[in-house]
Design an enzyme around this catalytic site. Structure first.
Site, PDB file in Angstrom:
ATOM      1  N   HIS A   1     -10.328  -5.046  -3.166  1.00  0.00           N
ATOM      2  CA  HIS A   1      -8.980  -5.453  -2.719  1.00  0.00           C
ATOM      3  C   HIS A   1      -9.119  -5.944  -1.244  1.00  0.00           C
ATOM      4  CE1 HIS A   1      -9.770  -1.031  -2.581  1.00  0.00           C
ATOM      5  NE2 HIS A   1      -9.082  -0.949  -1.464  1.00  0.00           N
TER       6      HIS A   1
ATOM      7  N   ASP B   1       0.817  -1.312  -0.046  1.00  0.00           N
ATOM      8  CA  ASP B   1       0.124   0.020   0.143  1.00  0.00           C
ATOM      9  C   ASP B   1       0.961   1.239   0.068  1.00  0.00           C
ATOM     10  OD1 ASP B   1      -3.225   0.538   1.010  1.00  0.00           O
ATOM     11  OD2 ASP B   1      -1.690   2.191   1.074  1.00  0.00           O
ATOM     12  N   ILE B   2       0.528   2.365  -0.717  1.00  0.00           N
ATOM     13  CA  ILE B   2       1.334   3.543  -1.149  1.00  0.00           C
ATOM     14  C   ILE B   2       1.285   4.541   0.382  1.00  0.00           C
ATOM     15  CG2 ILE B   2      -0.360   5.123  -1.655  1.00  0.00           C
ATOM     16  CD1 ILE B   2       1.476   5.863  -3.963  1.00  0.00           C
TER      17      ILE B   2
ATOM     18  N   GLY C   1     -15.468   3.888   3.952  1.00  0.00           N
ATOM     19  CA  GLY C   1     -14.066   4.277   3.538  1.00  0.00           C
ATOM     20  C   GLY C   1     -13.386   3.822   2.074  1.00  0.00           C
TER      21      GLY C   1
ATOM     22  N   ASN D   1     -12.891  -2.987   2.441  1.00  0.00           N
ATOM     23  CA  ASN D   1     -13.970  -1.707   2.745  1.00  0.00           C
ATOM     24  C   ASN D   1     -14.890  -1.739   1.401  1.00  0.00           C
ATOM     25  OD1 ASN D   1     -12.546  -0.621   5.137  1.00  0.00           O
ATOM     26  ND2 ASN D   1     -10.918  -0.041   3.814  1.00  0.00           N
TER      27      ASN D   1
ATOM     28  N   HIS E   1      -7.245  -5.784   2.054  1.00  0.00           N
ATOM     29  CA  HIS E   1      -6.170  -5.184   2.712  1.00  0.00           C
ATOM     30  C   HIS E   1      -5.537  -6.441   3.703  1.00  0.00           C
ATOM     31  CE1 HIS E   1      -7.004  -0.716   2.165  1.00  0.00           C
ATOM     32  NE2 HIS E   1      -7.935  -1.184   2.084  1.00  0.00           N
TER      33      HIS E   1
HETATM   34  P1  5GP Z   1      -9.754   1.421   0.109  1.00  0.00           P
HETATM   35  O1  5GP Z   1      -9.523   3.135   0.971  1.00  0.00           O
HETATM   36  O2  5GP Z   1     -10.420   1.734  -0.925  1.00  0.00           O
HETATM   37  O3  5GP Z   1     -10.002   0.528   1.035  1.00  0.00           O
HETATM   38  O4  5GP Z   1      -8.168   1.306  -0.056  1.00  0.00           O
HETATM   39  C1  5GP Z   1      -7.662   1.763  -1.186  1.00  0.00           C
HETATM   40  C2  5GP Z   1      -5.940   1.608  -0.748  1.00  0.00           C
HETATM   41  O5  5GP Z   1      -5.208   2.062  -2.042  1.00  0.00           O
HETATM   42  C3  5GP Z   1      -5.618   2.757   0.069  1.00  0.00           C
HETATM   43  O6  5GP Z   1      -4.882   2.244   1.371  1.00  0.00           O
HETATM   44  C4  5GP Z   1      -4.716   3.603  -0.588  1.00  0.00           C
HETATM   45  O7  5GP Z   1      -3.380   3.993   0.263  1.00  0.00           O
HETATM   46  C5  5GP Z   1      -3.897   2.698  -1.711  1.00  0.00           C
HETATM   47  N1  5GP Z   1      -3.804   3.337  -3.046  1.00  0.00           N
HETATM   48  C6  5GP Z   1      -4.323   4.551  -3.416  1.00  0.00           C
HETATM   49  N2  5GP Z   1      -3.582   4.834  -4.408  1.00  0.00           N
HETATM   50  C7  5GP Z   1      -2.566   3.893  -4.650  1.00  0.00           C
HETATM   51  C8  5GP Z   1      -1.503   3.635  -5.604  1.00  0.00           C
HETATM   52  O8  5GP Z   1      -1.270   4.454  -6.393  1.00  0.00           O
HETATM   53  N3  5GP Z   1      -0.493   2.765  -5.187  1.00  0.00           N
HETATM   54  C9  5GP Z   1      -0.685   1.992  -4.185  1.00  0.00           C
HETATM   55  N4  5GP Z   1       0.441   0.861  -4.120  1.00  0.00           N
HETATM   56  N5  5GP Z   1      -1.594   2.017  -3.198  1.00  0.00           N
HETATM   57  C10 5GP Z   1      -2.548   2.879  -3.557  1.00  0.00           C
END
Ligand code: 5GP
Length: 112
Positions: free
Chosen positions: A98, A29-30, A91, A85, A100
């Site tokens: 995906h 995760d970034i 969130g 999520n 986590h």
């Molecule tokens: P969500 O909020 O949809 O459950 O999770 C999305 C996740 O994707 C977040 O934890 C966010 O940090 C990660 N994320 C968003 N953009 C990028 C990216 O460009 N690269 C990577 N590796 N992770 C990302």
């Protein structure tokens, strides 16, 4: 139009990829929320759990099996958490399902 994660799978956007097979891939995760924070992502887009169908069951199970294997590779023998999520109240920010995989520190419960 491709999702963010499809662009990452196709190497159009760089990432730290830690696992890949025909069905899914896993990236760091970034914006990590713990020492280990990895996303396990299906190559075929499922937007979120509420749009999954019976035909997605095998893929969804595979994501969890891969998450467990990656957790073992990272030495998370003391435990880890998997989170999906789904929707704005949870969130969700990327509309491409995906898992986590979070670990490497004590995790509070209940989550925020
Ligand atoms: P969500 O909020 O949809 O459950 O999770 C999305 C996740 O994707 C977040 O934890 C966010 O940090 C990660 N994320 C968003 N953009 C990028 C990216 O460009 N690269 C990577 N590796 N992770 C990302």
């Amino acid at each position: 139009m491709k999702t963010l994660f499809q662009k990452i799978a196709d190497r159009e956007i760089p990432s730290k990829m830690v696992y890949e097979d025909d069905i899914c891939f896993a990236i760091e995760d970034i914006n990590p929320q713990a020492p280990v924070h990895i996303l396990v992502i299906p190559k075929r887009v499922i937007a979120r759990l509420s749009s999954a169908t019976d035909s997605d069951a095998g893929t969804l199970g595979h994501l969890l099996v891969v998450a467990g294997k990656v957790a073992a590779e990272r030495g998370l023998s003391g435990g880890f958490r998997t989170v999906i999520n789904s929707g704005p109240d949870a969130g969700e920010t990327v509309p491409h399902l995906h898992v986590h995989l979070i670990g490497g520190r004590k995790l509070a419960w209940p989550p925020g």
